[in-house]
Motif scaffolding. Structure first.
Motif, short mmCIF file in Angstrom:
data_model
loop_
_atom_site.label_atom_id
_atom_site.label_comp_id
_atom_site.label_asym_id
_atom_site.label_seq_id
_atom_site.Cartn_x
_atom_site.Cartn_y
_atom_site.Cartn_z
N PRO A 50 0.80 -1.17 0.06
CA PRO A 50 0.17 0.09 0.17
C PRO A 50 0.72 1.24 0.05
CG PRO A 50 -0.80 -1.60 1.46
CD PRO A 50 0.77 -2.21 0.98
N LEU A 51 0.29 2.30 -0.58
CA LEU A 51 0.96 3.75 -0.52
C LEU A 51 1.30 3.98 1.05
CD1 LEU A 51 -1.11 5.53 -2.96
CD2 LEU A 51 1.29 5.11 -3.62
N PRO A 52 2.24 4.63 1.35
CA PRO A 52 2.64 4.83 2.77
C PRO A 52 1.68 5.64 3.20
CG PRO A 52 4.88 4.83 1.26
CD PRO A 52 3.60 4.67 0.41
N ALA A 53 1.34 6.69 2.54
CA ALA A 53 0.20 7.47 3.24
C ALA A 53 -1.15 6.81 3.37
CB ALA A 53 0.16 8.65 2.17
N ALA A 54 -1.48 5.96 2.58
CA ALA A 54 -2.64 5.20 2.91
C ALA A 54 -2.21 4.12 4.21
CB ALA A 54 -3.09 4.54 1.65
N ALA A 55 -1.37 3.55 4.26
CA ALA A 55 -1.31 2.63 5.29
C ALA A 55 -1.05 3.45 6.73
CB ALA A 55 0.12 2.03 4.90
N ALA A 56 -0.36 4.69 6.57
CA ALA A 56 -0.41 5.53 7.83
C ALA A 56 -1.88 5.98 8.24
CB ALA A 56 0.42 6.84 7.53
N ALA A 57 -2.61 6.22 7.17
CA ALA A 57 -3.91 6.65 7.42
C ALA A 57 -4.80 5.52 8.26
CB ALA A 57 -4.47 7.35 6.26
N ILE A 80 -13.24 13.06 -3.63
CA ILE A 80 -13.16 12.68 -5.11
C ILE A 80 -13.89 13.66 -5.91
CG2 ILE A 80 -14.60 11.05 -6.49
CD1 ILE A 80 -14.51 8.76 -4.09
N ALA A 81 -14.74 14.23 -5.63
CA ALA A 81 -15.18 15.49 -6.36
C ALA A 81 -14.23 16.39 -6.75
CB ALA A 81 -16.57 16.21 -5.57
N ARG A 82 -13.47 17.02 -5.68
CA ARG A 82 -12.26 17.90 -6.15
C ARG A 82 -11.43 17.30 -7.15
NH1 ARG A 82 -12.10 18.59 -0.58
NH2 ARG A 82 -10.13 17.71 -0.45
N ALA A 231 -4.79 0.24 -9.20
CA ALA A 231 -3.74 1.36 -9.38
C ALA A 231 -3.55 1.69 -7.89
CB ALA A 231 -4.01 2.34 -10.31
N TYR A 232 -4.41 2.35 -7.14
CA TYR A 232 -4.13 2.68 -5.88
C TYR A 232 -3.80 1.80 -4.70
CZ TYR A 232 -5.92 7.21 -7.76
OH TYR A 232 -6.19 8.30 -8.17
N GLY A 233 -4.19 0.43 -5.08
CA GLY A 233 -3.39 -0.89 -4.12
C GLY A 233 -4.37 -1.07 -3.00
N LEU A 234 -5.65 -0.74 -2.94
CA LEU A 234 -6.67 -0.87 -2.04
C LEU A 234 -7.70 -1.80 -2.03
CD1 LEU A 234 -7.52 2.89 -1.00
CD2 LEU A 234 -5.67 1.54 -0.05
N ALA A 235 -7.34 -2.87 -2.87
CA ALA A 235 -8.05 -4.12 -2.91
C ALA A 235 -8.69 -4.83 -1.80
CB ALA A 235 -7.39 -5.21 -3.98
N GLY A 236 -7.85 -4.85 -0.82
CA GLY A 236 -8.33 -5.60 0.57
C GLY A 236 -9.34 -4.41 1.24
N ALA A 265 -11.12 2.32 5.15
CA ALA A 265 -11.05 2.16 3.40
C ALA A 265 -11.44 3.87 3.31
CB ALA A 265 -12.29 1.75 3.12
N GLN A 266 -12.33 4.38 3.94
CA GLN A 266 -12.45 6.10 3.55
C GLN A 266 -11.46 6.96 3.54
OE1 GLN A 266 -16.28 7.96 4.74
NE2 GLN A 266 -17.07 5.70 5.07
N LYS A 267 -10.58 6.62 4.72
CA LYS A 267 -9.37 7.34 5.01
C LYS A 267 -8.39 6.90 4.17
CE LYS A 267 -10.82 9.69 8.78
NZ LYS A 267 -10.98 11.02 8.65
N ALA A 268 -7.98 5.81 3.71
CA ALA A 268 -7.07 5.16 2.93
C ALA A 268 -7.31 5.90 1.68
CB ALA A 268 -7.09 3.87 3.12
N ALA A 269 -8.44 5.91 1.00
CA ALA A 269 -8.87 6.35 -0.25
C ALA A 269 -8.45 7.95 -0.48
CB ALA A 269 -10.49 6.04 -0.64
#
Length: 365
Positions: A50-57, A80-82, A231-236, A265-269
C-alpha cells in the motif's frame, strides 16, 4: 449438534431460495497461493505494498474501528469530487466498483429489464444482473477482442435499462476510443444509463480510451465507474465510486448497504488521492513492464492485442488453455483462466514477469 446432524423429516417443507439465486453461478476470484515461490498473477491486484500515506491513514484510524463509519462518506465524496471537478452530489461510493455496480443495477432495473454488456467482459456483470431479476444480454466481442458497439446498439430493445462498457476491457485489455463511445451515445436512447466502467483507467495510455468526464458532461445518461482496488492498491479495503447525474447518484446512495465502506477504507482512499504522484510512478513502472512483456511475447510468436490494463490476455482454445494453465501451475505461477476463451496474466514485478516470459517461450507456436 452440528448442522449436518440436524434431524429433518423427509416430508418437511424447507425455505427455498429465489429461482434466480438457486441457479446463480458463483463469482470465480483469482486463485491464491502461499509461499515465497508462488507468483500470484491471477487477480489483477497491485503487486506493490500500500502507498505509505494510505497505510499510515489506516493505522491512525484503527483506534476508531469500534465506531460506525460515516455512512454518507461525505469527506471521501468531497475529495473525489475535487479530484474530478464535479460536485459531491454527483458522487456515490460503495465497497469496490463491483459494489457500486450492484447499487446501479438495483437502482435502475426492475424484474425483466435488460442489461447489455460485451462478452467476454467482467464476470460479475451477469451475476449482478440476474441477482436483480433483470436479464443479461451478452454481445460477443469483435475480432480485435474489443466491444462491438454496433452489435450492442442493435441489441437495444424497449426493455433495455442499462448498458455496461468496460474500458479497458477485463479480461482482454482492449479500450474503447472516445470517438466510438460518443457515436454510440448519439445512437442510444437518453433514458438508458450507459455505465463506463474504468476500473483500469489509470493504466491506459493517454488517448487510448475515452475522456469519460467530457462525455458525462455532454450526455447526462452517462455514469462513470471507478475503483481504488487496482492502481491505488486498496483491493483489500473495498472502496469504489460512481459519478452520475445528481438524481441518479442520490439513488445509488439510497440503494447502498448502510455503512458499506469502512472508515479505514474511506481514510485510505482520501490519503491515496492526496499522494497520487506516488501512485502514478508505480503505474508508469507497470506500463513499462507491460510493454516489455508484450514485445517479447510477440517476438516469441504469440498474437496479442495491445492491453491497456495491468494485465495481458492470451486467446486460447480449451486444449491450449489447459496446457498453459497446467504449465503455469507446475511452475508456481497463478494465472486466471477463462474456460474456452483464454488466459489473463497480471503484470507484476520484473522477476515474476521474467518467469512468465520463460514459460511462454517454451510453449510458443
Amino acid at each position: 449438534m452440528t448442522s449436518d446432524q440436524l434431524l429433518i423429516a423427509p416430508d418437511t417443507a424447507l425455505p427455498t431460495l429465489r429461482g434466480a439465486v438457486a441457479g446463480l453461478p458463483s463469482y470465480v476470484p483469482g486463485r491464491r497461493g502461499a509461499g515465497a515461490d508462488i507468483a500470484a498473477l491471477a487477480s489483477n491486484e497491485s503487486h506493490y505494498e500500500p502507498l505509505p500515506a494510505a497505510a499510515a491513514a489506516v493505522a491512525a484510524a484503527a483506534g476508531t474501528m469500534n465506531r460506525y463509519p460515516d455512512s454518507a462518506a461525505v469527506e471521501l465524496r468531497e475529495r473525489i469530487a475535487r479530484h474530478l471537478g464535479v460536485t459531491a452530489g454527483e458522487v456515490a461510493v460503495g465497497p469496490g466498483s463491483v459494489g457500486v455496480l450492484q447499487q446501479i443495477i438495483t437502482g435502475m432495473c426492475d424484474a425483466g429489464d435488460d442489461v447489455i454488456f460485451a462478452w467476454r467482459s467482467f464476470e460479475a456483470y451477469p451475476i449482478l444482473v440476474e441477482l436483480a431479476g433483470a436479464r443479461p444480454v451478452r454481445v460477443p466481442l469483435d475480432s480485435a477482442e474489443g466491444h462491438d458497439l454496433d452489435a450492442m446498439a442493435a441489441a437495444v430493445t424497449d426493455r433495455t435499462k442499462v448498458i455496461l462498457l468496460c474500458t479497458p476491457n477485463n479480461p482482454t485489455g482492449v479500450p474503447i476510443s472516445h470517438e466510438r463511445i460518443e457515436a454510440f451515445l448519439q445512437s442510444v436512447r437518453p433514458d438508458i444509463l450507459v455505465v463506463i466502467d474504468e476500473a483500469y483507467v489509470e493504466y491506459a495510455e493517454a488517448g487510448s480510451g475515452p475522456d469519460s468526464l467530457a462525455l458525462y458532461r455532454q450526455y447526462p445518461n452517462v455514469c462513470i465507474l471507478r475503483t481504488f482496488s487496482k492502481a491505488y492498491g486498496l483491493a483489500g479495503l473495498r472502496v469504489g465510486y460512481a459519478v452520475a447525474a445528481p438524481a441518479i447518484a442520490e439513488g445509488l446512495r439510497r440503494t447502498a448497504l448502510p455503512f458499506s465502506v469502512s472508515a479505514l477504507a474511506q481514510k485510505a482512499a482520501i490519503a491515496s488521492l492526496d499522494t497520487e504522484g506516488e501512485m502514478e510512478e508505480r503505474v508508469a513502472a507497470v506500463k513499462q513492464e507491460r510493454a516489455r512483456m508484450a514485445a517479447q511475447l510477440e517476438a516469441q510468436g504469440w498474437k496479442l492485442q495491445a492491453s491497456q490494463g495491468n494485465f495481458l490476455w492470451i486467446r486460447a482454445d480449451e486444449r491450449l488453455q489447459s496446457t498453459l494453465v497446467d504449465a503455469f501451475d507446475r511452475a508456481g505461477i497463478l494465472v486466471r483462466a477463462y474456460q474456452g476463451d483464454g488466459v489473463r496474466i497480471t503484470v507484476a514485478a520484473p522477476d515474476s514477469n521474467d518467469r512468465v516470459l520463460q514459460l511462454l517461450e517454451a510453449h510458443a507456436a
